[in-house]
Write a protein that holds these residues in place. Structure first.
Motif, PDB file in Angstrom:
ATOM      1  N   TRP A 595       0.801  -1.282   0.045  1.00 17.07           N
ATOM      2  CA  TRP A 595      -0.093   0.025  -0.073  1.00 17.07           C
ATOM      3  C   TRP A 595       0.760   1.184   0.080  1.00 17.07           C
ATOM      4  N   LEU A 596       1.949   1.170   0.800  1.00 18.30           N
ATOM      5  CA  LEU A 596       2.917   2.481   0.882  1.00 18.30           C
ATOM      6  C   LEU A 596       3.490   2.669  -0.359  1.00 18.30           C
ATOM      7  N   ILE A 597       3.881   1.658  -1.206  1.00 17.45           N
ATOM      8  CA  ILE A 597       4.489   1.868  -2.377  1.00 17.45           C
ATOM      9  C   ILE A 597       3.573   2.353  -3.452  1.00 17.45           C
ATOM     10  N   ASP A 598       2.401   2.043  -3.426  1.00 14.09           N
ATOM     11  CA  ASP A 598       1.147   2.297  -4.484  1.00 14.09           C
ATOM     12  C   ASP A 598       1.011   3.804  -4.115  1.00 14.09           C
ATOM     13  N   LYS A 599       1.047   4.278  -2.976  1.00 14.91           N
ATOM     14  CA  LYS A 599       0.621   5.508  -2.522  1.00 14.91           C
ATOM     15  C   LYS A 599       1.597   6.596  -3.386  1.00 14.91           C
ATOM     16  N   TYR A 600       2.713   6.202  -3.505  1.00 10.82           N
ATOM     17  CA  TYR A 600       3.625   7.067  -4.214  1.00 10.82           C
ATOM     18  C   TYR A 600       3.633   6.810  -5.995  1.00 10.82           C
ATOM     19  N   CYS A 601       2.707   6.162  -6.520  1.00  8.79           N
ATOM     20  CA  CYS A 601       2.578   5.895  -7.992  1.00  8.79           C
ATOM     21  C   CYS A 601       2.141   7.269  -8.615  1.00  8.79           C
ATOM     22  N   LEU A 602       2.900   7.485  -9.745  1.00  8.58           N
ATOM     23  CA  LEU A 602       2.672   8.738 -10.629  1.00  8.58           C
ATOM     24  C   LEU A 602       1.799   8.333 -11.875  1.00  8.58           C
ATOM     25  N   VAL A 603       1.852   7.031 -12.467  1.00  6.77           N
ATOM     26  CA  VAL A 603       1.364   6.785 -13.701  1.00  6.77           C
ATOM     27  C   VAL A 603       0.893   5.419 -13.585  1.00  6.77           C
ATOM     28  N   TRP A 604      -0.472   5.147 -13.746  1.00  9.57           N
ATOM     29  CA  TRP A 604      -1.263   3.994 -13.617  1.00  9.57           C
ATOM     30  C   TRP A 604      -1.612   3.569 -15.067  1.00  9.57           C
ATOM     31  N   GLY A 605      -1.264   2.265 -15.197  1.00 13.17           N
ATOM     32  CA  GLY A 605      -1.865   1.697 -16.250  1.00 13.17           C
ATOM     33  C   GLY A 605      -3.487   1.302 -16.455  1.00 13.17           C
ATOM     34  N   LYS A 606      -4.112   2.456 -16.594  1.00 17.67           N
ATOM     35  CA  LYS A 606      -5.768   2.186 -16.307  1.00 17.67           C
ATOM     36  C   LYS A 606      -6.401   1.429 -17.502  1.00 17.67           C
ATOM     37  N   THR A 607      -7.488   0.740 -16.823  1.00 20.45           N
ATOM     38  CA  THR A 607      -8.307   0.018 -18.095  1.00 20.45           C
ATOM     39  C   THR A 607      -9.650   0.247 -17.511  1.00 20.45           C
ATOM     40  N   CYS A 608     -10.648  -0.208 -18.219  1.00 20.80           N
ATOM     41  CA  CYS A 608     -11.980   0.238 -17.745  1.00 20.80           C
ATOM     42  C   CYS A 608     -12.389  -0.501 -16.536  1.00 20.80           C
ATOM     43  N   SER A 609     -12.073  -1.247 -16.146  1.00 18.10           N
ATOM     44  CA  SER A 609     -12.602  -2.063 -14.865  1.00 18.10           C
ATOM     45  C   SER A 609     -11.309  -2.205 -13.852  1.00 18.10           C
ATOM     46  N   ASN A 610     -10.198  -1.647 -14.221  1.00 19.39           N
ATOM     47  CA  ASN A 610      -9.125  -1.845 -13.101  1.00 19.39           C
ATOM     48  C   ASN A 610      -8.112  -0.771 -13.250  1.00 19.39           C
ATOM     49  N   LYS A 611      -7.474  -0.294 -12.012  1.00 20.03           N
ATOM     50  CA  LYS A 611      -6.507   0.722 -12.187  1.00 20.03           C
ATOM     51  C   LYS A 611      -5.206   0.045 -12.808  1.00 20.03           C
ATOM     52  N   GLY A 612      -5.020  -1.270 -12.794  1.00 18.91           N
ATOM     53  CA  GLY A 612      -3.916  -1.778 -13.382  1.00 18.91           C
ATOM     54  C   GLY A 612      -2.652  -1.625 -12.610  1.00 18.91           C
ATOM     55  N   ASN A 613      -1.300  -1.906 -13.147  1.00 16.57           N
ATOM     56  CA  ASN A 613      -0.149  -1.686 -12.491  1.00 16.57           C
ATOM     57  C   ASN A 613       0.320  -0.247 -12.584  1.00 16.57           C
ATOM     58  N   CYS A 614       1.524  -0.028 -11.660  1.00 16.47           N
ATOM     59  CA  CYS A 614       2.129   1.050 -11.694  1.00 16.47           C
ATOM     60  C   CYS A 614       3.384   1.143 -12.558  1.00 16.47           C
ATOM     61  N   TRP A 615       3.401   2.221 -13.523  1.00  9.05           N
ATOM     62  CA  TRP A 615       4.513   2.311 -14.219  1.00  9.05           C
ATOM     63  C   TRP A 615       5.723   3.251 -13.891  1.00  9.05           C
ATOM     64  N   LEU A 616       5.272   4.182 -13.194  1.00 10.89           N
ATOM     65  CA  LEU A 616       6.238   5.180 -12.813  1.00 10.89           C
ATOM     66  C   LEU A 616       5.858   5.597 -11.315  1.00 10.89           C
ATOM     67  N   TYR A 617       7.170   5.855 -10.572  1.00  9.32           N
ATOM     68  CA  TYR A 617       6.816   6.124  -9.214  1.00  9.32           C
ATOM     69  C   TYR A 617       7.493   7.617  -8.883  1.00  9.32           C
ATOM     70  N   ASP A 618       7.015   8.192  -7.780  1.00 11.55           N
ATOM     71  CA  ASP A 618       7.830   9.314  -7.331  1.00 11.55           C
ATOM     72  C   ASP A 618       8.922   8.731  -6.418  1.00 11.55           C
ATOM     73  N   THR A 619      10.140   8.794  -7.174  1.00  7.43           N
ATOM     74  CA  THR A 619      11.180   8.007  -6.518  1.00  7.43           C
ATOM     75  C   THR A 619      11.698   8.662  -5.418  1.00  7.43           C
ATOM     76  N   GLN A 620      11.689  10.040  -5.306  1.00  6.80           N
ATOM     77  CA  GLN A 620      12.316  10.814  -4.048  1.00  6.80           C
ATOM     78  C   GLN A 620      11.594  10.529  -2.931  1.00  6.80           C
ATOM     79  N   ALA A 621      10.131  10.626  -3.106  1.00  9.24           N
ATOM     80  CA  ALA A 621       9.132  10.460  -2.117  1.00  9.24           C
ATOM     81  C   ALA A 621       9.355   8.933  -1.575  1.00  9.24           C
ATOM     82  N   LEU A 622       9.129   8.032  -2.515  1.00  6.36           N
ATOM     83  CA  LEU A 622       9.289   6.789  -2.119  1.00  6.36           C
ATOM     84  C   LEU A 622      10.636   6.416  -1.379  1.00  6.36           C
ATOM     85  N   ARG A 623      11.789   6.884  -1.905  1.00  5.49           N
ATOM     86  CA  ARG A 623      12.995   6.724  -1.007  1.00  5.49           C
ATOM     87  C   ARG A 623      12.809   6.946   0.390  1.00  5.49           C
TER      88      ARG A 623
END
Length: 623
Positions: A595-623
């Motif tokens: 949950w903590l890692i997903d919180k700092y996601c910037l780009v989601w691979g969205k579909t009609c029924s699903n948020k999908g996986n994360c493609w890009l994170y806020d690396t500084q905040a995540l670190r």
């Protein structure tokens, strides 16, 4: 002479018929008991028996096979962790959901460990360990079956030469496929996803089954080893088997590294390189290899006897010397007996404190076991293959060295329990200090990618309706990476002399000179090169140090757990400890950090029924 005639000849002829019959019955019982005793120390089963196998019924051979079996079980865990980002991208699974999936084995372990440790104390333990290994084979086959059920996926096939040529032939490249990348004047439609829950249910079911094998193997195996080895040799044997198990993650991550270098469909030619974040490796090949090898090891484990001959000799000597063996006492297997044993363990302060100290350590640190390759890919822009190789072969090699070093020191100097507990506390403090060092080991190029992702989603490209556009990074002349050509406001594409896709008319890309000429606002397909290798080496050095120091406390911690409890409660105590660790450590930790890692996601691979996986994170905040 038949057995019955032989027995009758050994009975006195002066006895009455009733007394003679009773004597014959007693004689038969003695012979059956002797045969049963011999069966307990005989290697093999069914037709797989004989003096050739009996030569391997030794303490050293069991510890070796047990260590090798643990090695392959650890390989399965490591391989799953090494391929976790590939599973996220292929099946569009958020990190939080994958964290829930990964604790499926801990749920089974939590419910099964205490029952296994309590009720399977007098069974043929090697055969039950073999059953546990066979369940791991099923786990491998279920993970592999995903590829054969769902295939490589349309997103992966679009990036191959075969699929691309087909698109060009049918003329689809200028149709919907193009609209999914370039700026559009009207609102885009979301992408349909055929199945989102099927892969997740299969992955969770596989993890759930894995927990059964893990509980059978660890709880029963450790108790069998401690009961069938000389107490003076236990530290060395324990360190040796732990060392072999520590090789498992190194080999598992290396196997993942090799498999991920191949494209998910090896029969096609990919148009991208493994460094591209859209690359999907052939994760399924490794599961076939692991299933085959684990099956062979499971067959070897089932050949060991119920009790080793050397252990039986020591036991008979104790009985001859009128020393009562607690394991031979009649055990109460009722629920009331289990409750009494549980209350007895709860009053053991050393056992309770050591267990809860381990739980806190597991909650804060063991999550890196799952997400370290993902962290390296995100923070230092390394390929999935490089990330798994560094996490496994390099870092875990130091872990194996720490286990061997601690085993040698404990065996030679035989420190007190207080000294071993003090060393465990020192290891915890060093681990905390090392983890805090990770905060300052960043990469400017990686942080720039995050800032550009926020910039490319501003009002400049808002009119292009890019919400459901695939993640397809492009690189501008200014060496800035954009999420897609749509986010850069590009309106057209063509091929340059090198065969690369060139996007033009990109309104959101600042031109490289002072004159704003639309023709100069272009970008090339693929992400810009980011050099974070030096920072990655620093991170790797700190991680290797933590692995070396942390592994040195594994044997000492387990010795404290084994020595602070009576022999008759050993299996039950290990089971209860495993259950509590799963409930309070292994299960909530991956879910929380996911949950903590997903919180700092910037780009989601969205579909009609699903948020999908994360493609890009806020690396500084995540670190």
């Amino acid at each position: 002479m038949s057995l019955e005639i032989k027995e009758q000849s050994e009975v006195s002829p002066f006895l009455s018929d009733a007394a003679r019959s009773a004597a014959i019955d007693n004689k038969e019982k003695e012979i059956k008991d002797a045969q049963h005793e011999n069966d307990d120390i005989m290697c093999g089963f069914w037709i797989f028996k004989g003096p050739l196998l009996q030569r391997f019924a030794t303490e050293t051979m069991y510890v070796t096979i047990y260590g090798v079996s643990g090695c392959f079980m650890a390989m399965c865990f490591a391989y799953f962790s090494g391929t976790i980002t590939t599973l996220e991208k292929r099946y569009k699974i958020p990190t939080k959901t994958l964290g829930i999936i990964s604790v499926g084995n801990d749920m089974t372990t939590m419910f099964g460990s205490a029952l296994i440790g309590y009720y399977l104390r007098k069974v043929h333990r090697p055969r039950w360990m073999g059953i546990g290994l066979f369940t791991i084979v099923i786990f491998c086959l279920l993970n592999c079956s995903l590829h054969f059920i769902y295939g490589a996926g349309e997103d992966a096939l679009k990036l191959t030469r075969e699929f691309g040529d087909l698109q060009n032939i049918t003329g689809n490249l200028t149709g919907s496929h193009k609209d999914q990348k370039l700026c559009m004047s009207e609102e885009s439609t979301c992408m349909q996803e055929n199945s989102i829950w099927g892969p997740q249910l299969i992955l969770f079911g596989a993890q759930f089954i894995l927990g059964i094998g893990q509980a059978l193997f660890i709880v029963i195996g450790l108790a069998y080893m401690d009961d069938n080895t000389t107490k003076s040799k236990t530290p060395a044997m324990l360190s040796f088997s732990t060392f072999l198990r520590m090789l498992g993650p190194a080999v598992g991550y290396s196997l993942a590294s090799v498999c991920l270098r191949w494209y998910i469909d090896p029969t096609t030619e990919p148009l991208i390189k493994p460094e591209d974040p859209r690359w999907l490796g052939a994760y399924w090949i490794g599961w076939l290899i692991l299933a085959a090898i684990t099956f062979l090891i499971a067959c070897l484990m089932t050949l060991f006897p119920k009790e080793l001959p050397s252990t039986r000799a020591r036991r008979l000597k104790c009985e001859k010397d009128d020393i009562q063996n607690p394991m031979d006492q009649q055990m109460d297997l009722s629920l009331s007996g289990m409750w009494c044993s549980l209350k007895h363990l709860a009053t053991n302060k050393v056992y309770v404190y050591n267990t809860f100290a381990s739980i806190l350590y597991f909650f804060g640190y063991m999550v890196y076991w799952i997400f370290t390759p993902k962290y390296i890919e995100t923070q230092y822009q390394q390929s999935a293959s490089m990330a798994t190789m560094a996490t496994g072969t390099v870092a875990l090699g130091f872990s194996a060295g720490g286990v061997l070093l601690s085993g040698y020191i404990v065996s030679k100097y035989q420190p007190s329990a207080r000294s071993m507990a003090a060393w465990n506390a020192i290891v915890d403090f060093l681990t905390v200090a090392g983890i805090l060092c990770y905060v300052v080991i960043g990469c400017e190029g990686s942080d720039k990618l995050s800032s550009m992702a926020v910039t490319s989603a501003d009002s400049c490209s808002a009119s292009c309706h890019c919400e459901y556009v695939h993640y397809a990074p492009i690189c501008s002349p200014n060496n800035d990476t954009y999420i897609s050509a749509c986010h850069a406001g590009c309106t057209d594409n063509t091929k340059d002399q090198l065969g690369r896709t060139l996007y033009t008319g990109c309104q959101c890309i600042a031109p490289s000179n002072s004159t704003s000429v639309p023709e100069l606002q272009y970008a090339v397909d693929g992400p810009c090169h980011v050099d974070c290798f030096n920072q990655f080496l620093i991170f790797l050095a700190v991680m290797c140090f933590l692995k070396l120091v942390g592994a040195s406390s594994k044997s000492t911690n387990l010795l404290i757990a084994l020595r602070c409890i009576p022999p008759e409660e050993k299996s039950f105590a290990l089971g209860v400890g495993s259950m509590v660790a799963s409930l309070l450590g292994f299960i909530p930790s991956p879910i929380f950090y996911g949950w903590l890692i997903d919180k700092y996601c910037l780009v989601w691979g969205k579909t009609c029924s699903n948020k999908g996986n994360c493609w890009l994170y806020d690396t500084q905040a995540l670190r």
